[in-house]
Enzyme design. Structure first.
Site, mmCIF file in Angstrom:
data_model
loop_
_atom_site.group_PDB
_atom_site.id
_atom_site.type_symbol
_atom_site.label_atom_id
_atom_site.label_comp_id
_atom_site.label_asym_id
_atom_site.label_seq_id
_atom_site.Cartn_x
_atom_site.Cartn_y
_atom_site.Cartn_z
ATOM 1 N N LYS A 53 3.117 -11.504 11.234
ATOM 2 C CA LYS A 53 3.185 -9.862 12.326
ATOM 3 C C LYS A 53 2.799 -10.442 13.206
ATOM 4 O O LYS A 53 3.257 -9.772 13.902
ATOM 5 C CB LYS A 53 2.188 -9.368 10.622
ATOM 6 C CG LYS A 53 2.800 -8.880 9.457
ATOM 7 C CD LYS A 53 1.781 -7.939 9.282
ATOM 8 C CE LYS A 53 2.470 -7.649 7.399
ATOM 9 N NZ LYS A 53 1.458 -7.149 6.759
ATOM 10 N N GLN A 97 -4.621 -5.300 5.422
ATOM 11 C CA GLN A 97 -3.934 -6.124 4.670
ATOM 12 C C GLN A 97 -4.200 -5.943 2.986
ATOM 13 O O GLN A 97 -5.294 -6.619 2.636
ATOM 14 C CB GLN A 97 -3.598 -7.528 5.266
ATOM 15 C CG GLN A 97 -3.119 -8.094 4.827
ATOM 16 C CD GLN A 97 -1.688 -8.283 5.153
ATOM 17 O OE1 GLN A 97 -0.748 -7.855 5.959
ATOM 18 N NE2 GLN A 97 -0.240 -8.955 4.036
ATOM 19 N N ASP A 120 1.328 1.312 8.171
ATOM 20 C CA ASP A 120 2.385 0.964 6.829
ATOM 21 C C ASP A 120 2.440 1.866 6.364
ATOM 22 O O ASP A 120 3.817 2.071 5.276
ATOM 23 C CB ASP A 120 0.598 0.525 5.865
ATOM 24 C CG ASP A 120 0.613 -1.185 5.628
ATOM 25 O OD1 ASP A 120 2.289 -1.971 6.275
ATOM 26 O OD2 ASP A 120 -0.437 -1.378 5.260
HETATM 27 N N1 GUN Z 1 0.576 -6.439 1.213
HETATM 28 C C1 GUN Z 1 1.711 -6.805 0.942
HETATM 29 N N2 GUN Z 1 2.710 -6.800 1.592
HETATM 30 C C2 GUN Z 1 2.009 -5.210 2.622
HETATM 31 C C3 GUN Z 1 2.683 -4.507 2.988
HETATM 32 O O1 GUN Z 1 3.130 -4.131 3.267
HETATM 33 N N3 GUN Z 1 1.128 -4.261 3.796
HETATM 34 C C4 GUN Z 1 0.225 -4.427 4.121
HETATM 35 N N4 GUN Z 1 -1.280 -4.194 4.802
HETATM 36 N N5 GUN Z 1 -0.645 -4.752 2.968
HETATM 37 C C5 GUN Z 1 0.923 -5.494 2.221
#
Ligand code: GUN
Length: 284
Positions: A53, A97, A120
């Site tokens: 990311k 996350q 998100d």
């Molecule tokens: N863990 C796995 N996928 C995601 C996501 O798209 N966002 C977040 N914050 N955590 C994750």
């Protein structure tokens, strides 16, 4: 012959388009979109996801930072960092996350992210908007899947979408987004009896189970569209939830890697950009 839904290629195109938009925003208003990522503990998949990311943000011109907690801090310390980002004018999006280590109440910690900065899109406020068919920020994985289907002109209206997996991150918002697009939706999960009975009926089958090669050919209909959200690492190699034999029966399918994953990342970046427009409009 099954057609590959090339998420990697589409995501690249979308990143280029986004980079242009972000440049224009900066020229027009001096705003550079900002994202704060809170990561707690040392889950190795999370480390990889966050790394991807951050790299993608840099590529398109989003200012991204990672706040990494080792996992020994109190919940208050983590919440205090989130509240600081809530107040920070230069931060447009915040993500916590998932998963947090077991000694934290993840729902409680994540609920401290302001709805207006929920990049998100699966905070309570944005899920509520989605449920009432007023779409604001949408969860990145399901929205990325819809963008991929749209790019290949695969319609949802009237189609039977079967989703396997009921997570808040993927399965649940995916179901509502498909419903909002006039699909007929069946939700399946780990407790579903006779799963194959449902998966075989799918025009579009979306698997978000997280078990390598869980869906085999006898579980899918000829000509189905197969969307594989699984990212299962076995002996250093990535496997999806869906077998190559099942993919052969499909009209379209997403590969792993290179299907849903890159679409998730670029959609998150698009969400951050959209949130930065709220700053431009002084609307948060
Ligand atoms: N863990 C796995 N996928 C995601 C996501 O798209 N966002 C977040 N914050 N955590 C994750």
């Amino acid at each position: 012959m099954a057609v590959i839904l090339d998420g990697k290629e589409l995501a690249k195109k979308k990143r280029e388009e986004l980079k242009e938009k972000i440049l224009k925003l900066k020229e027009k208003s001096g705003i550079i979109p900002g994202l704060a990522i809170v990561r707690v503990g040392n889950n190795s998949a999370s480390e990889t996801y966050v790394h991807n990311k951050l790299k993608a943000c840099q590529e398109v011109g989003i200012n991204a930072l990672e706040k990494h907690f080792l996992g020994m801090e109190s919940e208050e310390e983590i919440i205090s960092a989130i509240e600081q980002y809530n107040q920070d004018e230069n931060i447009d999006g915040i993500i916590v996350q998932s998963p947090l280590p077991d000694n934290y109440n993840e729902n409680y910690v994540a609920s401290k992210v302001l709805g207006a900065k929920d990049a998100d899109g699966f905070g309570i406020e944005n899920l509520g908007y989605l449920l009432s068919n007023q779409e604001h920020v949408l969860a990145a994985t399901p929205k990325g899947i819809l963008n991929l289907l749209d790019a290949y002109q695969i319609p949802l209206e009237g189609k039977h979408v079967v989703i396997v997996g009921r997570s808040v991150i993927v399965g649940r918002p995916m179901a509502i987004m498909c419903l909002n697009r006039h699909a007929t939706v069946t939700m399946c999960h780990s407790k579903t009896d006779n799963l194959a009975k449902y998966t075989k009926e799918a025009d579009i089958l979306i698997s978000a189970v997280g078990k390598p090669y869980f869906i085999d050919d006898e579980m899918v209909k000829d000509g189905a569209v197969l969307i594989d959200v699984g990212m299962n690492r076995v002996d250093g190699k990535w496997f999806g939830d869906i077998t190559p034999r099942a993919q052969e029966k499909a009209s379209f399918y997403t590969p792993v890697p290179g299907g849903v994953g890159p679409m998730t990342v670029v959609t998150l970046l698009e969400n951050v950009y959209e949130l930065s427009l709220k700053r431009e409009r002084k609307d948060r």
